[in-house]
Design an enzyme around this catalytic site. Structure first.
Site, PDB file in Angstrom:
ATOM      1  N   GLY A 171       0.779  -1.218   0.000  1.00 27.61           N
ATOM      2  CA  GLY A 171       0.000   0.000   0.000  1.00 27.61           C
ATOM      3  C   GLY A 171       0.812   1.271   0.000  1.00 27.61           C
ATOM      4  N   CYS A 172       2.108   1.197  -0.221  1.00 24.61           N
ATOM      5  CA  CYS A 172       2.950   2.372  -0.058  1.00 24.61           C
ATOM      6  C   CYS A 172       3.789   2.590  -1.294  1.00 24.61           C
ATOM      7  CB  CYS A 172       3.853   2.214   1.162  1.00 24.61           C
ATOM      8  SG  CYS A 172       4.955   3.599   1.426  1.00 24.61           S
TER       9      CYS A 172
END
Length: 279
Positions: free
Chosen positions: A115-116
């Site tokens: 998610g980054c």
């Protein structure tokens, strides 16, 4: 990470779970998506590690390399080898000497997560890479006007082209869509950035010349826009929302950015001239 936690040879696995459905509670077997550490190793030097779905490794390597500005074209990759270990997978990429020298000059240790998009960047300048710094292709690719019905058709079709999502409910997909809405290519991954890298790499490796745009089942974050721009693609369509930074970068790049593309609706945030949104 313990070796016994990692399953490097399967994209999904079966798990015994307890399922509640209304008033019924029962033990069942459930299919869950797998994610493994995948290390990108250039000419013997590890550059980045991502948690990703263990498939489409060559596409992932090429797409990631292009989006990161490590390569400008497929001719700068001399070979790709996938090596499986107990604790994960290494993808060894043989780079042209000039590109490898440039890579070493700006090397950064990047611990990627699903998610980054900025994990491991060592400075603000490094984190905020503009597409012009990544690849020589400007976002001026030829794209005939895309009708709203074509965007609707692609969104309607993509779900059935996501076998891992249908099985597990845990993955994102990115698709290469022709101007008429037909889907030419799809890649899935537990991480939206990884799915996009795999799509970019697959399109390059398969030499797909069909004009079109990228459709993603995720939100349009800054890095998703950045990757699409680095690939020289003129339009990104997302089924969820963009961020403000993504919108501003798309505007700066001259890219068409569309969000909330679902249920015969969408919102154009940048580059409306490429879309026939009036029926």
């Amino acid at each position: 990470m313990s070796a016994e936690l990692i399953a490097t040879s399967a994209t999904s696995s079966q798990q015994a779970v307890i399922k509640r459905d209304a008033h019924l509670v029962q033990p069942v077997q459930d299919q869950v998506a797998e994610e493994v550490p995948i290390a990108m190793v250039y000419n013997g030097i590890s550059y980045a590690v991502m948690l990703a779905t263990p498939q489409d490794f060559e596409d992932f390597a090429v797409g990631f390399s292009l989006a990161e500005g490590i390569i400008h074209g497929l001719d700068e990759v001399y070979g790709i080898e996938v090596v499986r270990h107990d604790k994960g997978i290494e993808v060894h990429i043989a780079l042209a000497t000039e590109r490898f020298h440039l890579l070493k000059e700006r090397r950064r240790n990047l611990a990627g997560k699903t998610g980054c998009g900025l994990c491991g960047a060592e400075s603000l300048d490094q984190a905020m890479r503009l597409p012009a710094q990544l690849a020589p292709q400007p976002v001026t690719s030829v794209l005939p006007p895309v009708a709203s019905v074509a965007i609707d058709a692609a969104h309607h079709r993509i779900r059935e082209l996501q076998p891992l999502q249908l099985l597990t409910g845990a993955t994102h997909a990115c698709a290469w869509v022709a101007p008429d809405g037909s889907i030419c290519l799809v890649r899935e991954d537990v991480g939206r950035h990884n799915a996009l890298d795999k799509l970019i790499g697959a399109r390059l490796r398969q030499a797909i010349q069909t004009p079109g745009f990228v459709l993603t089942t995720s939100r349009a974050s800054y890095e998703m826009v950045q990757k699409v721009a680095a690939a020289g693609v003129a339009m990104l369509v997302a089924v969820s929302a963009p961020t403000g930074l993504a919108i501003r970068i798309a505007q700066q790049c001259g890219m068409t950015l569309i969000g909330f593309a679902r249920n015969q609706q969408f919102v154009i945030y940048s580059g409306a001239e490429r879309v026939q949104y009036k029926e």
